[in-house]
Enzyme design. Structure first.
Site, PDB file in Angstrom:
ATOM      1  N   ASP A 185       0.862  -1.176   0.000  1.00 39.02           N
ATOM      2  CA  ASP A 185       0.000   0.000   0.000  1.00 39.02           C
ATOM      3  C   ASP A 185       0.903   1.231   0.000  1.00 39.02           C
ATOM      4  O   ASP A 185       1.575   1.528   0.994  1.00 39.02           O
ATOM      5  CB  ASP A 185      -0.890  -0.019   1.250  1.00 39.02           C
ATOM      6  CG  ASP A 185      -1.890   1.140   1.292  1.00 39.02           C
ATOM      7  OD1 ASP A 185      -1.688   2.134   0.569  1.00 39.02           O
ATOM      8  OD2 ASP A 185      -2.861   1.051   2.071  1.00 39.02           O
ATOM      9  N   HIS A 186       0.913   1.963  -1.121  1.00 40.73           N
ATOM     10  CA  HIS A 186       1.853   3.068  -1.272  1.00 40.73           C
ATOM     11  C   HIS A 186       1.525   4.252  -0.364  1.00 40.73           C
ATOM     12  O   HIS A 186       2.357   5.150  -0.174  1.00 40.73           O
ATOM     13  CB  HIS A 186       1.880   3.535  -2.728  1.00 40.73           C
ATOM     14  CG  HIS A 186       3.229   4.022  -3.172  1.00 40.73           C
ATOM     15  ND1 HIS A 186       4.188   4.475  -2.295  1.00 40.73           N
ATOM     16  CD2 HIS A 186       3.788   4.127  -4.398  1.00 40.73           C
ATOM     17  CE1 HIS A 186       5.274   4.837  -2.957  1.00 40.73           C
ATOM     18  NE2 HIS A 186       5.060   4.639  -4.245  1.00 40.73           N
ATOM     19  N   ARG A 187       0.342   4.270   0.227  1.00 46.34           N
ATOM     20  CA  ARG A 187       0.009   5.335   1.167  1.00 46.34           C
ATOM     21  C   ARG A 187       0.815   5.218   2.455  1.00 46.34           C
ATOM     22  O   ARG A 187       1.056   6.214   3.150  1.00 46.34           O
ATOM     23  CB  ARG A 187      -1.483   5.298   1.502  1.00 46.34           C
ATOM     24  CG  ARG A 187      -2.414   5.528   0.323  1.00 46.34           C
ATOM     25  CD  ARG A 187      -3.858   5.282   0.732  1.00 46.34           C
ATOM     26  NE  ARG A 187      -4.059   3.926   1.246  1.00 46.34           N
ATOM     27  CZ  ARG A 187      -5.214   3.469   1.746  1.00 46.34           C
ATOM     28  NH1 ARG A 187      -6.267   4.283   1.802  1.00 46.34           N
ATOM     29  NH2 ARG A 187      -5.307   2.232   2.183  1.00 46.34           N
TER      30      ARG A 187
END
Length: 213
Positions: A185-187
């Protein structure tokens, strides 16, 4: 399960990191250690132990995402994907980093048996910090897994395959290799953090005596 996976794929900005690791030492150590310990730990059990050890060393990967807040955890609670008669379920091996391999194997077996019998309770599946999905035993060599929210990463494990490599003398030899794909999850996790985690995991697989320290 279908609804949650659809929402996860639509709402979570996935990206993928891929790596392979030599598995000959892990396969050999498993055979010897299982005899010494008197247990039947699977390759997946050893991989979960390696994952848990790597997560503690890389706490920025051992996280959950709750809205705009990232929760970090001191221990690795590893969810394992199980294809039960009622569909995909993900029971959690609590504090897997603290368990000896025979304890981890016994916990894993108990949870899988409960899953296959349809007896998992919510507390068996709630609160994992990371997931492992292994399709290697079904002959799948490589795949991408969908993140299990609120977790921020999942590791897809492929089959151990024999591959040719060039020796120092210029000849050809064969070694066992395993393909790993980390969905992130790049967040919550950036590429450098995910790559560092995979480097540690690769090192633990290729020198598995570190799993007993």
């Amino acid at each position: 399960v279908a609804r949650r996976l659809t929402e996860a794929k639509q709402q979570i900005p996935h990206f993928y990191l891929r790596i392979t690791a030599r598995a000959d030492e892990l396969v050999a150590l498993r055979q010897t250690a299982n005899l010494v310990l008197g247990c039947k730990a699977s390759i997946n059990d050893y991989l979960v132990k390696a994952v848990a050890t790597a997560l503690v060393r890389h706490p920025d990967v051992n996280v959950q995402v709750h809205g705009e807040t990232i929760h970090r955890f001191p221990h690795a609670d590893v969810s394992i994907a199980v294809a039960s008669p009622k569909g995909l379920v993900t029971p959690v091996i609590r504090q897997a980093n603290r368990l000896a391999i025979d304890q981890l194997a016994a916990t894993s077996r108990r949870l899988i048996d409960k899953a296959m019998a349809g007896r998992l309770a919510m507390e068996d599946m709630d609160g994992g910090t990371f997931s492992v999905s292994n399709l290697g035993m079904m002959g799948v060599e490589q795949f991408d897994a969908i993140i299990n929210p609120p977790q921020a990463a999942i590791l897809a494990v492929g089959a151990v395959t024999r591959q040719p490599v060039e020796t120092q003398a210029g000849g050809i030899a064969f070694e066992s290799r395993i393909a790993l794909t980390l969905s992130v999850d790049h967040r919550a996790i950036d590429g450098a953090g995910g790559a560092a985690f995979l480097q540690t995991l690769k090192a633990l697989i290729e020198a598995p005596e570190g799993l007993f320290q």
